[in-house]
Design a protein around this motif. Structure first.
Motif, PDB file in Angstrom:
ATOM      1  N   GLU B 266       0.809  -1.211   0.000  1.00 58.54           N
ATOM      2  CA  GLU B 266       0.000   0.000   0.000  1.00 58.54           C
ATOM      3  C   GLU B 266       0.851   1.273   0.000  1.00 58.54           C
ATOM      4  OE1 GLU B 266      -3.498   2.057   2.659  1.00 58.54           O
ATOM      5  OE2 GLU B 266      -2.591   0.188   3.362  1.00 58.54           O
ATOM      6  N   ILE B 267       1.875   1.240   0.859  1.00 56.72           N
ATOM      7  CA  ILE B 267       2.712   2.436   0.978  1.00 56.72           C
ATOM      8  C   ILE B 267       3.421   2.748  -0.338  1.00 56.72           C
ATOM      9  CG2 ILE B 267       4.689   1.145   1.923  1.00 56.72           C
ATOM     10  CD1 ILE B 267       3.771   4.563   3.220  1.00 56.72           C
ATOM     11  N   ALA B 268       3.797   1.674  -1.051  1.00 58.42           N
ATOM     12  CA  ALA B 268       4.470   1.850  -2.338  1.00 58.42           C
ATOM     13  C   ALA B 268       3.550   2.575  -3.322  1.00 58.42           C
ATOM     14  CB  ALA B 268       4.893   0.496  -2.902  1.00 58.42           C
ATOM     15  N   GLN B 269       2.273   2.199  -3.310  1.00 62.70           N
ATOM     16  CA  GLN B 269       1.303   2.838  -4.197  1.00 62.70           C
ATOM     17  C   GLN B 269       1.176   4.326  -3.875  1.00 62.70           C
ATOM     18  OE1 GLN B 269       0.023   1.462  -6.870  1.00 62.70           O
ATOM     19  NE2 GLN B 269       1.318  -0.268  -6.249  1.00 62.70           N
ATOM     20  N   LYS B 270       1.067   4.582  -2.576  1.00 64.60           N
ATOM     21  CA  LYS B 270       0.901   5.974  -2.122  1.00 64.60           C
ATOM     22  C   LYS B 270       2.089   6.817  -2.545  1.00 64.60           C
ATOM     23  CE  LYS B 270      -1.918   6.034   2.101  1.00 64.60           C
ATOM     24  NZ  LYS B 270      -1.799   6.257   3.567  1.00 64.60           N
ATOM     25  N   VAL B 271       3.287   6.288  -2.320  1.00 69.54           N
ATOM     26  CA  VAL B 271       4.496   7.041  -2.635  1.00 69.54           C
ATOM     27  C   VAL B 271       4.624   7.229  -4.138  1.00 69.54           C
ATOM     28  CG1 VAL B 271       7.020   7.005  -2.546  1.00 69.54           C
ATOM     29  CG2 VAL B 271       5.695   6.351  -0.528  1.00 69.54           C
ATOM     30  N   LYS B 272       4.262   6.182  -4.856  1.00 68.87           N
ATOM     31  CA  LYS B 272       4.363   6.218  -6.315  1.00 68.87           C
ATOM     32  C   LYS B 272       3.494   7.337  -6.891  1.00 68.87           C
ATOM     33  CE  LYS B 272       4.530   2.789  -9.996  1.00 68.87           C
ATOM     34  NZ  LYS B 272       4.211   1.374 -10.278  1.00 68.87           N
ATOM     35  N   SER B 273       2.318   7.494  -6.245  1.00 71.55           N
ATOM     36  CA  SER B 273       1.390   8.509  -6.745  1.00 71.55           C
ATOM     37  C   SER B 273       1.938   9.925  -6.541  1.00 71.55           C
ATOM     38  CB  SER B 273       0.037   8.357  -6.057  1.00 71.55           C
ATOM     39  OG  SER B 273       0.174   8.697  -4.692  1.00 71.55           O
ATOM     40  N   LEU B 274       2.931  10.081  -5.679  1.00 70.98           N
ATOM     41  CA  LEU B 274       3.515  11.409  -5.468  1.00 70.98           C
ATOM     42  C   LEU B 274       4.396  11.814  -6.638  1.00 70.98           C
ATOM     43  CD1 LEU B 274       4.531  11.086  -1.713  1.00 70.98           C
ATOM     44  CD2 LEU B 274       2.563  12.301  -2.640  1.00 70.98           C
ATOM     45  N   GLY B 275       4.813  10.799  -7.427  1.00 70.04           N
ATOM     46  CA  GLY B 275       5.605  11.118  -8.612  1.00 70.04           C
ATOM     47  C   GLY B 275       7.050  10.717  -8.465  1.00 70.04           C
ATOM     48  N   GLY B 276       7.552   9.979  -9.388  1.00 70.63           N
ATOM     49  CA  GLY B 276       8.934   9.521  -9.352  1.00 70.63           C
ATOM     50  C   GLY B 276       9.900  10.677  -9.555  1.00 70.63           C
ATOM     51  N   GLY B 277      11.087  10.568  -8.957  1.00 71.79           N
ATOM     52  CA  GLY B 277      12.107  11.594  -9.122  1.00 71.79           C
ATOM     53  C   GLY B 277      11.916  12.794  -8.220  1.00 71.79           C
TER      54      GLY B 277
END
Lengths: 275, 361
Positions: B266-277
């Motif tokens: 779940e946390i990976a999804q949340k962080v991913k949605s913040l935008g890579g880089g």
């Protein structure tokens, strides 16, 4: 014992410095008790100089009348000075109002102002308001001249009272006036006592103002009475002068003895003032 | 009584000591105004007391707007940091002073004074002057003076900060208990986050006159909404690390100098949605990091170890960034040892470096 020697130095210095004063007091005492003196050596011990206690000196008012006049001058002076100073000091310490800073600076300037230069102007004012040659007149003049110092001292005492205490009183249910009266004034009581004593003693020894504005002998205070004894065209009897001087001095000395604790407050607690 | 502050501001000249603060304090609650010195918390308290008049905004006690009400008419009690006892009155006179002003009958005054003295345990001190009391005793007297008129609102201004450490902990519990027993709505000011955490039902966190957060202590601790809140609450304080969100092979990781922290679920999804880089600040509390010798999310070097008794506070350096970790008391690694840190994925916080807002909750 170099240590003991060192601790003795202040005493030696103090003794050296106070000796002239003590010798003066001693001479005053001896002279008032003798017909004449050669230095400190009395000749002809007598109580004759103290006759003024029971019988007026020539055409002058009795010493008891003079004493009464002195008290009638010094007591209202002390009370008025403390009353007004304690109120004005509070306002200057605690309230914000236009001109506060200027008022404070004026207080200092007026305190430093030599009052003797005002004598002639005051004379005209007193004559205009018909208070020339009245005790009330000299009381008012002396109070005004004493106020700058009194206000400044009182302000210093108020400055040392914490705001928290005043806020606590307001929250506990006091009005501002009640806070001042029931909480703040009792806290600065040592300051009030000191100013009262200081001001009273100032009145007791006051000379220039009463001498200038009181001409009726029966209402003149003791310092003017004392001066009149030396200012005669006749032969000055220094025995009597010293006796009257001692009579004026003794209450002051006793007063100091019992109240110096309060007076010291003036110099320790009161001077932390500032704008 | 319910207290409501609505867009309350207090300006001193150009300084905005309190800036547009809105808070609702439910009846009977214990609210802490927390913040660093100069944040406006005492100004706010003095406005509630009626000492300062608000520049703008309203204060409501119940339904009533009290902006212009004098302190004496507000039915409040207050304890000051300095206790502000009247030095010329005995303890008894201090306690009954508010009742005397209300002109209550003598027997009522006496009864209430003795009940109050018993409640805060100063019965034996009634004849003394405040100057003859210890700090703790003075505080009890101040408390009873504030409570004797049965106020609708109790205000406490840093009531514990003049007590020694041991007494402070005892009084903390005692005041909290007293507040719960009496059910008086209470607002207290403190700069000590631990005091606020332990005593309050709600914490209003202030900074530079502005309300930064207003929520329950555990909420503030677990889900700080700003970098400031995260920094201010908690002791030892939260660790902050500059990192970058990295997307690699479909997975997502937090990477920084000496840090490589792969995420999953779940946390990976949340962080991913913040935008890579994206560059962000990672926040993690000392108790949410474990130290191991083998491998982990970050390599660190032991700088110093501070035994706290129950735990070991380990100061480490991840490259140049200091990180503090609470380790079990069995932890023993020499100074300078290389260790690996593992961070609890459920307890990480991310903040935007510019806006300083929390990104995950």
């Amino acid at each position: 014992m170099p240590n003991r020697l060192r601790s003795a130095i202040p005493y030696v210095l103090l003794i050296l410095l106070t000796t002239p004063i003590l010798v003066g007091y001693l001479w005053l005492f001896i002279s008032s008790m003798s017909a004449r003196t050669y230095g400190l050596r009395p000749e002809g011990l007598t109580l004759e100089n103290w006759r003024f206690l029971v019988e007026p000196i020539r055409s002058r008012p009795s010493i008891w009348q003079v004493l009464l006049s002195t008290l009638a001058f010094a007591i209202p002076l002390g009370l008025l000075d403390v009353t007004i100073s304690s109120m004005a000091g509070y306002a200057l310490s605690r309230l914000r109002f236009p001109g506060r800073r200027m008022f404070l600076s004026f207080t200092i300037v007026l305190h430093a102002f030599p009052s003797a230069t005002l004598l002639i102007a005051i004379f005209f004012v007193l004559r205009a308001i018909k208070l020339y040659d009245s005790i009330l007149g000299v009381v008012l003049v002396s109070v005004s001249l004493g106020l700058p110092l009194g206000i400044w001292l009182m302000k210093g005492f108020y400055d040392n009272v914490s705001w928290d205490i005043e806020m606590a009183a307001l929250i506990d249910g006091c009005s501002r006036l009640r806070t001042w009266w029931s909480v703040v004034l009792p806290i600065i009581r040592p300051g009030l006592a000191a100013l009262l004593i200081f001001s009273f003693l100032g009145g007791w020894g006051a000379y220039i103002i009463p001498y200038t504005f009181l001409v009726t002998a029966t209402i003149q205070p003791i310092s003017v009475f004392l001066q009149s004894l030396t200012g005669d065209y006749t032969f000055v009897n220094y025995g009597v002068v010293t006796a009257v001087g001692l009579f004026q001095l003794l209450p002051v000395l006793l007063f100091y003895l019992f109240t110096q604790r309060y007076l010291l407050n003036l110099y320790s607690g009161g001077m932390k003032g500032g704008a | 009584m319910e207290i409501a502050l609505d867009n309350l501001s207090k300006h001193f000249g150009k300084v905005k000591a309190v800036d547009e603060v809105s808070i609702k304090v439910p009846d009977g609650e214990f609210v802490a105004l927390l913040g660093p010195s100069g944040c406006g918390k005492t100004t706010l308290l003095l406005m509630l007391a009626g000492i300062y008049k608000p520049t703008t905004g309203t204060i409501r006690f119940g339904e009533k707007v009290v902006n212009d009400l004098l302190p004496k008419d507000r039915k409040i009690g207050m304890v000051f940091q300095s206790y502000a006892l009247y030095p010329h009155m005995s303890v008894y006179e201090n306690i009954v002073f508010p009742l005397r002003l209300q002109r209550l009958p003598a027997n009522v005054v006496r009864d209430r004074a003795h009940k109050m003295a018993e409640l805060v345990q100063v019965q034996g001190l009634l004849d003394r002057k405040p100057g003859q009391l210890s700090g703790g005793q003075q505080q009890r007297v101040a408390l009873s003076r504030a409570l004797i008129k049965e106020p609708d609102l109790l205000l406490l201004d840093e009531p514990l900060s003049n007590l020694d450490a041991k007494l402070r902990i005892a009084m903390r519990a005692e005041i909290k208990r007293l507040q719960k027993d009496l059910g008086i709505t209470t607002i207290f000011v403190t700069h000590d986050q631990l005091e606020a955490m332990t005593m309050a039902d709600r914490i209003a966190l202030l900074n530079n006159g502005k309300l930064v957060a207003y929520s329950q202590p555990h909420d503030l601790y677990d889900r700080p909404k700003t970098l400031f809140a995260a920094e201010f609450i908690g002791s030892p304080p939260m660790n902050f690390l500059r990192i970058r969100i990295e997307e690699k092979d479909g997975g997502v990781a937090l990477a920084g100098e000496g840090i490589q922290m792969p995420l999953a679920g779940e946390i990976a999804q949340k962080v991913k949605s913040l935008g890579g880089g994206r560059e962000v600040i990672l926040g993690i509390r000392p108790e949410d990091i474990t130290v191991a010798t083998d491998s982990g999310d970050a390599k660190a070097e032991v700088y110093i170890i501070e035994p706290l008794g129950r735990d070991m506070l380990v100061d480490l350096h991840v490259q140049a960034t200091p990180v503090r970790v609470l380790a079990p008391p069995t932890f023993n690694a020499p100074i300078g040892a290389s260790v690996a840190l593992t961070m609890d994925r459920t307890k990480i916080h991310l903040f935007d470096p510019q806006t300083e807002q929390a990104l995950l909750n």
